[in-house]
Design a protein around this motif. Structure first.
Motif, short mmCIF file in Angstrom:
data_model
loop_
_atom_site.label_atom_id
_atom_site.label_comp_id
_atom_site.label_asym_id
_atom_site.label_seq_id
_atom_site.Cartn_x
_atom_site.Cartn_y
_atom_site.Cartn_z
N LEU B 19 -9.42 -3.32 -9.47
CA LEU B 19 -10.08 -3.50 -7.99
C LEU B 19 -9.60 -4.92 -7.40
N ALA B 20 -9.90 -5.80 -8.52
CA ALA B 20 -9.37 -7.50 -7.75
C ALA B 20 -8.05 -7.50 -7.85
N ALA B 21 -7.11 -6.87 -8.53
CA ALA B 21 -5.69 -7.05 -8.67
C ALA B 21 -5.22 -6.32 -7.16
N LEU B 22 -6.00 -5.19 -7.00
CA LEU B 22 -5.49 -4.58 -5.59
C LEU B 22 -5.41 -5.25 -4.49
N GLN B 23 -6.39 -6.15 -4.49
CA GLN B 23 -6.75 -7.19 -3.40
C GLN B 23 -5.81 -8.33 -3.28
N VAL B 24 -5.17 -8.97 -4.32
CA VAL B 24 -4.70 -10.16 -4.32
C VAL B 24 -3.16 -9.78 -4.03
N PRO B 25 -2.59 -10.44 -3.14
CA PRO B 25 -1.14 -10.15 -2.97
C PRO B 25 -0.27 -11.01 -4.11
#
Lengths: 166, 272
Positions: B19-25
């Motif tokens: 989920l966190a990786a999905l938010q970080v460009p």
């Protein structure tokens, strides 16, 4: 009871936010006030289940303080599981134990959160001094709460009211 | 801590990290999660591409190998064919040289002599089939010789194919004489490789190994052609010697023969 705890946890998060507001001393940012809830859960609760409350607390922490949502949930559940394990081998429930648990929880939260954001490229600089400050201040906060609970001030207040009415 | 507890922890932590990786460009655009997936998929895709390339290369290699094997087999067949043809040509050349040596110095054979190739022989029946390059109708009783000596006479002729009666045929008869023309006889076929020399007088001086040539007395064969070599001479109660001979021509192995149409007798008769 759960609603009351949720409201109090929200209050601690708001206070935590307030500690980081401009004008506050810099060392106030080392406090981790919501840590008291997982310390209390590990020292007071008899029945253990998977710490969904810590997960919610961590996600709320991320929403309020983190750049992304997710690593906080990992860190807070890791801290809660660590304290569960520690509470199973430590019999002491004194304010000193509250303080120690708070310090350990703070260290785990900070380290695990840094580890969780490291693959994302968001890891920030962390010194040993910052870690010690956070552990110490969070431990003091938890120890203070534990001491208040040990003193049972509510009972003393109710007894005082009874004596006053007589 | 039960296994379910651990699995649940790992699952929740993994989901939170994703989920966190999905938010970080990421640097190149798109979430970090996609770059992770690309990082995970890239080796698999690379292995898959490599496997496909390997399979294609193997297929091409197998096809090339098969083609090479077919070509190699065809080349082997061609080589063997060429070798066989070379052997045949060498044998033909040797036979032609023999025929040339045999016919060349003799002026009588040089004019009008035809070369024939033996295509079939039946030594038991005493017949032979020969072929000529050009189509001829040979006269009956046309003599046929080889480098070794007399072979026989033409019994039937049909275009390129001609059938001979060998001098070993049971019904064949050749008038022969010795080189010095002192002894005359008649070589009779026996149906085998042996010839019986008949009508040799008892007082004739004939020894084993003596060469008998045609005398021309039979009106078929020209004189002077080696016909037979004496293998046995025996006296008996008869007024003639019992003489046995073998043909000088190797009827087993001759390939080329020389047909002498000019020596064909006058067409007074015909096949019996």
């Amino acid at each position: 009871m759960r609603a009351k705890i949720a409201i109090l946890a929200t209050v601690t998060l708001i206070l935590q936010r307030a500690l980081g507001m401009p004008g506050m001393p810099a060392w106030c940012g080392h406090f981790i006030l919501p840590m008291i809830w997982i310390v209390a859960a590990s020292l007071v609760r008899k029945e253990r289940h998977w710490p969904y409350e810590a997960l919610l607390l961590g996600l709320a922490w991320d929403l309020l303080f983190g750049p992304v949502v997710g690593p906080g949930g990992i860190a807070w559940t890791a801290a809660c599981l660590s304290l569960y394990g520690l509470a199973s081998v430590v019999a002491d429930r004194s304010p000193r134990a509250w303080a120690a648990f708070g310090a350990v929880g703070a260290v785990v939260v900070i380290l695990v959160q840094r580890l969780a954001v490291m693959p994302l490229g968001l890891a920030s600089f962390l010194t040993f001094g910052q870690l010690v400050w956070s552990a110490a201040l969070t431990g003091l906060w938890c120890g203070f709460v534990g001491m208040v609970l040990a003193l049972d001030l509510g009972e003393h207040w109710r007894a005082y009211q009874v004596r006053k009415l007589r | 801590m039960s296994r379910t507890y651990v699995l649940r922890t790992v699952l929740v932590w993994t989901l939170l990290e994703l989920l966190a990786a999905l938010q970080v460009p990421a640097v190149g655009g798109g979430p970090v999660l996609f770059s992770w997936l690309r990082t995970l998929i890239e080796p698999v895709a690379m292995v898959a591409r490599g496997s496909v390339d390997l399979a294609v290369d193997l297929g091409l290699g197998a096809r090339g190998l098969q083609r090479a094997m077919v070509e190699n087999r065809q080349m082997r067949i061609d080589l063997e064919t060429l070798r066989a043809r070379q052997m045949l040509l060498q044998a033909d050349l040797a036979a032609l040289r023999e025929i040339g040596d045999f016919a060349g110095p003799d002026g009588e054979f040089g004019a009008g002599a035809l070369v024939g190739r033996c295509t079939y022989r039946d030594l038991i029946a005493g017949t032979m089939e020969i072929r000529t390059a050009r189509s001829f109708i040979l006269a009956y009783d046309t003599p046929v010789v080889s480098a070794g000596g007399l072979v026989g006479r033409v019994m039937r002729s049909e275009g390129h194919r001609h059938w001979l009666q060998l001098l070993t045929h049971a019904a064949a008869a050749v008038a022969v004489q010795t080189d010095d023309s002192l002894v005359h006889g008649l070589a009779l076929g026996t149906g085998s490789n042996a010839l019986t020399i008949a009508y040799v007088p008892r007082q004739a001086e004939l020894e084993r190994g003596a060469l008998l040539v045609t005398s021309g007395g039979d009106g078929i064969y020209p004189p002077g052609i080696p016909a037979a070599r004496v293998t046995r001479v025996r006296e008996s109660d008869e007024p003639f010697l019992e003489v046995t001979a073998v043909p000088t021509a190797d009827l087993h192995s001759i390939r080329m023969v020389l047909i002498l149409p000019k020596w064909a007798p006058a067409p007074s008769g015909g096949p019996p």
